[in-house]
Every structure is written in C-alpha cells, then in structure tokens.
Design a protein around this motif. Structure first.
Motif, short mmCIF file in Angstrom:
data_model
loop_
_atom_site.label_atom_id
_atom_site.label_comp_id
_atom_site.label_asym_id
_atom_site.label_seq_id
_atom_site.Cartn_x
_atom_site.Cartn_y
_atom_site.Cartn_z
N VAL A 1 0.85 -1.20 0.00
CA VAL A 1 0.00 0.00 0.00
C VAL A 1 0.88 1.25 0.00
CG1 VAL A 1 -1.67 1.33 1.34
CG2 VAL A 1 -1.92 -1.16 1.13
N PHE A 2 1.92 1.23 0.85
CA PHE A 2 2.82 2.39 0.96
C PHE A 2 3.48 2.72 -0.38
CE2 PHE A 2 6.94 4.32 1.65
CZ PHE A 2 6.68 5.30 2.59
N PHE A 3 4.03 1.70 -1.04
CA PHE A 3 4.76 1.99 -2.28
C PHE A 3 3.81 2.31 -3.45
CE2 PHE A 3 8.42 -0.13 -0.15
CZ PHE A 3 9.27 0.97 -0.23
N TYR A 4 2.56 1.82 -3.38
CA TYR A 4 1.62 2.22 -4.41
C TYR A 4 1.29 3.71 -4.28
CZ TYR A 4 -2.10 2.18 -7.79
OH TYR A 4 -2.85 2.46 -8.90
N ILE A 5 1.08 4.13 -3.02
CA ILE A 5 0.81 5.56 -2.79
C ILE A 5 2.02 6.39 -3.22
CG2 ILE A 5 0.38 7.29 -1.00
CD1 ILE A 5 -1.18 5.08 0.52
N SER B 1 18.98 1.02 13.89
CA SER B 1 18.81 -0.12 13.00
C SER B 1 18.40 0.33 11.60
CB SER B 1 17.83 -1.16 13.55
OG SER B 1 16.83 -0.58 14.29
N THR B 2 17.64 1.44 11.52
CA THR B 2 17.28 1.94 10.18
C THR B 2 18.54 2.40 9.45
OG1 THR B 2 15.18 2.70 11.09
CG2 THR B 2 15.76 3.50 8.90
N ALA C 1 16.48 9.12 -7.25
CA ALA C 1 17.15 8.12 -6.41
C ALA C 1 17.04 8.49 -4.93
CB ALA C 1 18.61 7.98 -6.82
N TYR C 2 17.29 9.78 -4.60
CA TYR C 2 17.19 10.18 -3.20
C TYR C 2 15.77 10.06 -2.69
CZ TYR C 2 21.95 12.05 -3.22
OH TYR C 2 23.31 12.19 -3.28
N MET C 3 14.81 10.47 -3.53
CA MET C 3 13.42 10.42 -3.06
C MET C 3 12.93 8.99 -2.89
SD MET C 3 11.11 13.43 -4.67
CE MET C 3 9.65 12.66 -4.00
N ARG C 4 13.32 8.11 -3.82
CA ARG C 4 12.85 6.73 -3.70
C ARG C 4 13.45 6.05 -2.47
NH1 ARG C 4 13.46 1.85 -3.87
NH2 ARG C 4 15.71 2.07 -4.00
N ASN C 5 14.75 6.28 -2.25
CA ASN C 5 15.37 5.69 -1.07
C ASN C 5 14.86 6.34 0.21
OD1 ASN C 5 17.55 3.59 -1.77
ND2 ASN C 5 17.82 5.17 -3.31
N LEU D 1 11.45 5.96 5.17
CA LEU D 1 10.20 6.30 5.86
C LEU D 1 9.36 5.05 6.08
CD1 LEU D 1 8.29 8.58 6.85
CD2 LEU D 1 7.34 8.63 4.53
N MET D 2 9.30 4.19 5.05
CA MET D 2 8.53 2.96 5.14
C MET D 2 9.06 2.07 6.28
SD MET D 2 8.74 -0.46 3.94
CE MET D 2 7.50 -1.67 4.32
#
Lengths: 172, 159
Positions: free
Chosen positions: A148-152, B79-80, B137-141, B146-147
């Motif tokens: 869900v997170f990566f779809y958003i 750990s992150t 690249a920065y935004m995706r990582n 965040l995830m």
C-alpha cells in the motif's frame, strides 16, 4: 581520469578493505570470500535477466505495453507489476534495467515505483523465508503495509516526475 | 543454484526460439544485453564488494550489541541507519533477523533493520543516480527509509 571516476566507488571500498585488513585480517579475508560468493550469485542472475530485458526490448510492442502499464491501464498495471516483481529473484540493482525498459516502452512512473516496492518486499521466494522466520501474521502486515505504501508513493512520484526526463542514461 | 539453472534454461530456450524467428532482432537483443552489462559493471563490482564487507562486519553479535530489547526509539533509528547502509542478500535478511531476536534484540528494531535492508539501497545508490537522476534516487530511497520507520512503529503497536 574518466576511468578513475567510473571506478571511484570500487577504489574507495578497496581502501576500506585494506584498512580493515590492517586491524583485523580475519574479517578482511571473510570479506573477500563473501564478495566472491556474491559475485557467483550475481553471475547466476544478472546475465540471463539482461538477455531477457534485451529480448523484451525487441519483441514487446510499445503500444501493447502502454495499453497494459501506461497511463490508463488501472488494474492490469497493478496486476502485471505484482507478477513481475513477485516472481523476481535477486537484489534491487537487477530491477533497474527492467525498469528502464518498462519506462522506455511507455509504462507509467507509478507502476515503476510500485515495481521497485514489490521487488524489495514481496518477492515470493523471500516472502517464504519471512514466513518461516517470523510467521504468517508478521509477514502479512509487512507485505500488506509495504505494498500500500509503495503504491501511494508511486502515485506521488507520478505527479512529481516527468516521464520523458526520468531516464538519465539509456543503458540499452 | 537452482534459480540460476532455471533462469539460464528458460531464457536460453526463449533466445533460441527468438533466433529462429528473427535473427536480426535476437542479435540486437544480445548486443543490448552486453551493453547493459558492460555499462553497469563498475557500479556492480562496487556493490559486490560492499555486500562482502557488510556480511563480514555485521555479525549477529555486532548488531545485537546496538539494538537490544531496551534500546527503544534510538534503537529503531540505529537499525534503520545500519539497514540502509548495509546491503545483504535478501535470503540472508530474515534468518539473520530471527537470530537477532533470539539474541535479545527488540522486534520493532529488528523490523526496521530488515525493512531497510531490503528496501533501501545505499550501495546501489550510485547506480540508481546514474540511471534515474539524483532527485529520483534520493526520493525513492528516502521513501523506503520512511517505510521502514513506519513499519517498525506498526510492529511496536501490534506485536
């Protein structure tokens, strides 16, 4: 100098390895053996995947891919992305050439970002390891939340980035 | 090596079919595959060495010493960070996580570590920048970091 620049990351890491060797020879030797192992793993995956990307590039019609993964594709885009990422094997860098090919063929950015997400958290072989180590409940929460997170994120990235300018270097 | 055998056979058969259907297309496909391989090679070698270094330094004892059961939010941050910087093969990640929890590491902290290990690619960042640009690249990582933190918080609340 150009060659030096291309290999600067590798040179930097070799210096780190040398530095570790000065303090702890055993760790440095482990690192060399483990690097060799991951080289073998890489050779198991990357060449066939690149050949597949090359074949897909030649045989898959741009109109067809746009129909299924383009701007108006809706559920087929999600479905194909889940299939592509879920059946994948290997680390994220193997997904990059596939993503370039998809983008070139007119796939929506949303599905490419989602594809990276699926590739990292919902690869079927890895999910099996996760279930074995942490159980069903934990795995469902991880994979469900991640998808869900990566779809958003895909929807957000689609608004921010221009499809025609995203590919910086066309490696094919 | 089973996956390798499977991949090589399936794609070998596909290539042969392709070759007998259209020689020119297949030659172009093989040429593209080789081009991609040679262009990715410098970053690839660096990534492989990085994996070797990560695996040799990040032993379960080493990580457990940072993210014990009582390490709290700081443990999640640590750990992150470790998970983002290191790169481990994904089939190592979950068994390692299990070992860590058995050695007394907290589940939310280990969750952040595992989520970041698989989703954030510091080692493949140079390659990602080269292909898709710095901003992407920065935004995706960043979104993957965040995830990982959000996931650790969810685990903290649920389990």
């Amino acid at each position: 100098m150009a060659i030096l620049k291309r290999f600067r990351a590798l040179i930097g890491l070799l210096l780190v390895l040398g530095f570790i060797y000065l303090f702890n020879q055993e760790t440095a030797q482990d690192a060399v053996f483990l690097t060799w192992d991951s080289l073998v793993d890489m050779m198991a995956l990357l060449p066939p995947i690149l050949m597949l990307v090359g074949l897909m590039d030649q045989w898959i019609d741009k109109e067809m891919l746009m129909k299924y993964m383009g701007d108006d594709s809706k559920f087929t885009g999600i479905f194909i992305t889940l299939l592509l990422g879920g059946l994948a094997a290997g680390p994220l860098y193997i997904a990059f050439p596939i993503a370039i090919m998809l983008l070139k063929k007119g796939s929506n950015i949303r599905y490419v970002v989602f594809f990276f997400g699926v590739w990292t958290i919902a690869k079927l072989p890895i999910v099996l390891y996760e279930i074995a180590s942490f159980g069903w409940g934990y795995t469902i929460v991880h994979v469900g939340f991640g998808l869900v997170f990566f779809y958003i994120m895909g929807i957000i990235f689609e608004r921010i980035f221009d499809k025609d300018e995203l590919i910086k270097q066309d490696i094919t | 090596m089973n996956i390798a055998f499977f991949l090589y056979s399936v794609i070998g058969v596909l290539s042969i079919i392709s070759f007998f259907t259209d020689r020119e297309k297949t030659k172009r496909a093989a040429k593209k595959a080789w081009n991609m391989f040679s262009k990715l090679l410098p970053e690839l070698m660096a990534i492989l060495l990085f994996v070797g270094l990560s695996l040799s330094i990040l032993t379960p004892e080493f990580i457990s010493s940072f993210i014990g059961d009582q390490s709290g939010a700081l443990g999640v941050v640590v750990s992150t960070v470790i998970g983002s910087v290191a790169l481990l093969p994904s089939f190592v990640v979950f068994p390692l996580g299990e070992t860590l929890v058995q050695n007394g590491a907290g589940l939310p902290q280990v969750s952040a570590l595992m989520a970041a290990l698989v989703a954030v690619g510091f080692a493949s960042l140079p390659m990602e920048i080269k292909l898709f640009g710095r901003r992407f690249a920065y935004m995706r990582n960043g979104s993957a970091v965040l995830m990982s933190v959000l996931f650790a918080m969810i685990v903290w609340v649920i389990f």
